[in-house]
Design a protein around this motif. Structure first.
Motif, mmCIF file in Angstrom:
data_model
loop_
_atom_site.group_PDB
_atom_site.id
_atom_site.type_symbol
_atom_site.label_atom_id
_atom_site.label_comp_id
_atom_site.label_asym_id
_atom_site.label_seq_id
_atom_site.Cartn_x
_atom_site.Cartn_y
_atom_site.Cartn_z
ATOM 1 N N GLU A 62 27.951 53.716 100.044
ATOM 2 C CA GLU A 62 26.883 53.539 99.051
ATOM 3 C C GLU A 62 25.504 53.248 99.648
ATOM 4 O OE1 GLU A 62 27.854 51.674 95.319
ATOM 5 O OE2 GLU A 62 29.796 51.067 96.111
ATOM 6 N N ARG A 63 25.358 53.382 100.961
ATOM 7 C CA ARG A 63 24.024 53.171 101.521
ATOM 8 C C ARG A 63 23.063 54.177 100.900
ATOM 9 N NH1 ARG A 63 26.340 51.564 107.295
ATOM 10 N NH2 ARG A 63 26.327 53.815 107.690
ATOM 11 N N ASN A 64 21.838 53.727 100.649
ATOM 12 C CA ASN A 64 20.927 54.556 99.856
ATOM 13 C C ASN A 64 19.859 55.294 100.671
ATOM 14 O OD1 ASN A 64 19.184 52.520 100.522
ATOM 15 N ND2 ASN A 64 19.434 51.441 98.571
ATOM 16 N N ASP A 65 20.062 55.343 101.994
ATOM 17 C CA ASP A 65 19.072 56.025 102.846
ATOM 18 C C ASP A 65 19.687 57.213 103.585
ATOM 19 O OD1 ASP A 65 20.739 54.535 104.419
ATOM 20 O OD2 ASP A 65 19.160 53.755 105.737
ATOM 21 N N ASN A 66 20.686 57.810 102.970
ATOM 22 C CA ASN A 66 21.355 58.968 103.593
ATOM 23 C C ASN A 66 21.876 58.667 104.984
ATOM 24 O OD1 ASN A 66 21.446 61.360 101.881
ATOM 25 N ND2 ASN A 66 19.223 61.113 101.763
ATOM 26 N N ASP A 87 20.322 57.846 92.553
ATOM 27 C CA ASP A 87 19.240 57.168 91.835
ATOM 28 C C ASP A 87 19.589 55.706 91.583
ATOM 29 O OD1 ASP A 87 17.721 59.423 91.796
ATOM 30 O OD2 ASP A 87 18.139 59.961 89.707
ATOM 31 N N TYR A 88 20.813 55.483 91.111
ATOM 32 C CA TYR A 88 21.230 54.113 90.808
ATOM 33 C C TYR A 88 21.191 53.234 92.057
ATOM 34 C CZ TYR A 88 23.863 50.243 88.803
ATOM 35 O OH TYR A 88 24.230 48.998 88.352
ATOM 36 N N LEU A 89 21.684 53.787 93.160
ATOM 37 C CA LEU A 89 21.778 52.990 94.391
ATOM 38 C C LEU A 89 20.408 52.717 95.000
ATOM 39 C CD1 LEU A 89 24.989 54.663 95.822
ATOM 40 C CD2 LEU A 89 24.784 52.307 94.982
ATOM 41 N N LYS A 90 19.462 53.606 94.783
ATOM 42 C CA LYS A 90 18.112 53.347 95.297
ATOM 43 C C LYS A 90 17.510 52.124 94.626
ATOM 44 C CE LYS A 90 16.927 57.769 97.217
ATOM 45 N NZ LYS A 90 16.926 59.160 96.783
ATOM 46 N N SER A 91 17.869 51.908 93.369
ATOM 47 C CA SER A 91 17.304 50.769 92.628
ATOM 48 C C SER A 91 18.183 49.520 92.697
ATOM 49 C CB SER A 91 17.138 51.138 91.147
ATOM 50 O OG SER A 91 16.405 52.320 91.023
ATOM 51 N N ASN A 92 19.454 49.687 92.988
ATOM 52 C CA ASN A 92 20.372 48.568 92.809
ATOM 53 C C ASN A 92 21.192 48.198 94.036
ATOM 54 O OD1 ASN A 92 20.294 48.022 89.704
ATOM 55 N ND2 ASN A 92 20.384 50.262 89.899
ATOM 56 N N ASN A 93 20.771 48.637 95.209
ATOM 57 C CA ASN A 93 21.500 48.273 96.424
ATOM 58 C C ASN A 93 20.494 47.748 97.451
ATOM 59 O OD1 ASN A 93 23.278 47.978 98.512
ATOM 60 N ND2 ASN A 93 23.801 50.146 98.709
ATOM 61 N N PRO A 94 19.872 46.602 97.147
ATOM 62 C CA PRO A 94 18.762 46.110 97.981
ATOM 63 C C PRO A 94 19.176 45.828 99.428
ATOM 64 C CG PRO A 94 19.494 44.413 96.433
ATOM 65 C CD PRO A 94 20.190 45.681 96.039
ATOM 66 N N LYS A 133 29.474 49.293 100.212
ATOM 67 C CA LYS A 133 30.355 49.290 99.039
ATOM 68 C C LYS A 133 30.056 48.075 98.182
ATOM 69 C CE LYS A 133 33.875 47.111 101.914
ATOM 70 N NZ LYS A 133 35.242 47.178 102.462
ATOM 71 N N GLY A 134 30.662 48.051 96.988
ATOM 72 C CA GLY A 134 30.510 46.877 96.144
ATOM 73 C C GLY A 134 29.493 47.039 95.029
ATOM 74 N N ILE A 135 28.775 48.133 95.017
ATOM 75 C CA ILE A 135 27.798 48.335 93.937
ATOM 76 C C ILE A 135 28.456 49.147 92.811
ATOM 77 C CG2 ILE A 135 25.447 49.062 93.347
ATOM 78 C CD1 ILE A 135 25.555 46.984 95.651
ATOM 79 N N LEU A 136 28.835 50.359 93.114
ATOM 80 C CA LEU A 136 29.502 51.214 92.122
ATOM 81 C C LEU A 136 30.949 51.521 92.520
ATOM 82 C CD1 LEU A 136 26.560 53.727 91.470
ATOM 83 C CD2 LEU A 136 27.415 52.004 89.858
ATOM 84 N N THR A 137 31.303 51.161 93.754
ATOM 85 C CA THR A 137 32.666 51.391 94.238
ATOM 86 C C THR A 137 33.242 50.093 94.811
ATOM 87 O OG1 THR A 137 32.232 51.804 96.598
ATOM 88 C CG2 THR A 137 31.847 53.635 95.074
#
Lengths: 226, 226, 226, 226
Positions: free
Chosen positions: B144-148, B183-190, B195-199
């Motif tokens: 779930e890392r949001n920076d590819n 999109d969700y992870l960019k806003s919600n995975n500071p 893992k742990g945000i949506l999975t």
């Protein structure tokens, strides 16, 4: 009465023989790049054709190749309708498994053993539903060292065991290329080299390899069609 | 005359409504372990069922799962007859691709991009031949890392592009889960955690993940059935 | 004369035994998780310690483990200064190679054969520069089937050949675990199972496996220290 | 007085200039095939040499390449004594990571992220113990698509993050090639092709790629040597 019977009985056959040649037995070779090369000059299918010309069935068997490079068992399943069933074959010889094993290491896209078995059985089932006789082959080699020290030997032996087990379950004839290559290489690869005995590049058949495959397959095909 | 017409016209409908309930729209979710878990409590299919109960179609849509753990695109193709077509669905939602990418690294048995596309199109073709409406989904996440910077991000983005292209070619609706998760992870995975945000485990959906998928899919399904 | 001889002969020994205890021979086992488990109860190093207690060297040999889970040959090279050389060992037994082969399929991070050999030789060179006696081991098993049909058998046989060749080139003693396991499994694995004979999980040693390794290594160590 | 001073002051310099030229600053480029090609005509090291000839240090910097094809981080560690330390460099530029990522998929022999970091730090430590200034580079590209859809993009981004973190921890200058390439490709790859913009084959630099690398590195080197 006797004469009349003869005439009645033989007339259709006589007419038939005048109007159309006897139907040939259609044999399709279904596989990967090795089979794709099999229809080229010196390929194993071409060599088998020469063998047949010398046999007691010189004109009654028609061979055709259905090999595509890089194919794995599920690729055969996907294209079997177009490339095999449409030809209405009498006999299909399945020769697949090398890419299923090899691509694990070379691109991370091999086939798991359980999926390999599942698709293999699905192909056979579809062929048998059309009353096609099926011959299965074990995968030959990836590397020709004769002491089980080629990287994929473990998997090739395992997938060969899977094919032998399917054949036993379904009472199918097996052309055991893995065994034939192994036996040949034990006697004919004194320097334990990786290639150059039956293959040019560890996988694809050279002249001797094509001859070995043609001979091994022909033994099985004869039994099936006689 | 007018009255007679009305009676004649309405009678069959009235009888019908007394004798049998209106046929429900059958929606089948076709996929891997994420979909297999979708029918469990809190699963995305169960959640969507709750959403539907609150909608203007409370009783006219029937959802059913056809997910099996570890499935790749060719596994769907192999079992689609038994697991999907026999159910006579009106709509099928294909949600596959994660194992095709993931298994490259975890067991060397992923699916090449070109084969992925070939099987994906073959599944759609078979569904459309039965007049089934098809919705395709892009694969969500492996990490779930949001920076590819998740190992499989490159491939997931590539296979998503392939699915989007197929959808465009065939004018199919896309449920773009890859984009929605991104999109969700960019806003919600500071903290940019894996893992742990949506999975729960980088791949399989937790409560929030199931809710997100249910919502995204429902948006598309509504458009298809209205 | 006889008495004088005895006195002259025994005096230095007597002095030695009063001034300092005899220096123990330090043996370090250098490897991966199998060696890490070797120092646990029932581990192969603990078992060897029991064997030594019964031998004619009950107090003169000190065994110590330097095994870390997941280690490949280059990991040993990186940490040999801290974990081996600082202990000033007399003998080092290198038991590595399983992860080098295994991780190819399980995470895409195995070790190429040529790099394996290069690092293996580099480790030996550094040990020999410190006048440490080196014993090398071939890798045992990944899967216990006895017909060379475990996925990694080809590579394990190949890497074993590499180690045997290095040993021959450098006149080092070899503890040929690959051969010992293979021989044992041919006689003691009648159902050709993947695990449960010498390992618990296809790789890590159970009680019998630890006993086999302890016995095989002890044979070689005795020869080296006598 | 003035004259005497001049003579006293200038004499040693004059002597020096007769006996030996001023010591050049030695810069070693330590890496894989990209660096191996860097010393060939049009290679990035050759191009940087031309840049230096135009700079205010035309004669005071000596560049030398230490790149070997197929090298991963642990290969650099193994050969750093012979190939780098023996040259007594003032500055070493580490440019590695592409094979560590790439070989996961192409041969199953990449490098795990944690091991990559461990060896990377070990190399830096050995260089710093010799008072060598270290510059680190993030890995450029495997595939030039600019939307993070190249298969290895996730890993390349992750390993770049690891390098940036090491640099931050140790206050080292970073030549962020990953970022530079990414920025360039976003503006200059309108058809999102896999190769042909900065590379010839998705990895190895073409003329423009060599020029970009030379320029990026030179910016950092100037700062380090001034």
């Amino acid at each position: 009465m006797k004469h009349l019977f003869k005439i009645v009985f033989l007339l259709p056959l006589a007419l038939l023989s005048f109007t159309s040649p006897p139907k040939k037995i259609k044999v399709v070779f279904f596989g990967d790049s090795i089979t794709q090369q099999g229809v080229q000059p010196n390929g194993y299918i071409v060599k088998m054709d020469s063998i047949i010309k010398q046999s007691r069935w010189p004109d009654s068997i028609e061979l055709s190749g259905a090999g595509i490079g890089g194919n794995k068992v599920y690729d055969l399943y996907l294209r079997m309708e177009d490339d095999v069933l449409k030809k209405n074959p009498d006999v299909v010889i399945i020769y697949v498994g090398i890419n299923d094993v090899w691509h694990k290491a070379s691109s991370g896209t091999g086939t798991d053993a359980d999926k390999f078995e599942k698709f293999y059985r699905a192909i056979i089932k579809k062929l048998q539903e059309k009353n096609i006789k099926v011959i299965v082959c074990t995968p030959s080699v990836i590397g020709e060292r004769n002491d089980n020290s080629n990287q994929q030997d473990g998997d090739l032996n395992n997938y060969s065991n899977i094919i032998r087990k399917i054949a036993k379950d379904l009472s199918l004839p097996v052309c055991d290329l893995r065994l034939a290559f192994s036996d040949y290489l034990k006697s004919n690869n004194p320097n334990n080299t990786e290639k150059g005995i039956l293959t040019g590049d560890r996988v694809h058949l050279n002249e001797k390899g094509n001859l070995l495959v043609a001979g091994e397959m022909w033994k099985i095909i004869q039994n099936v069609i006689k």
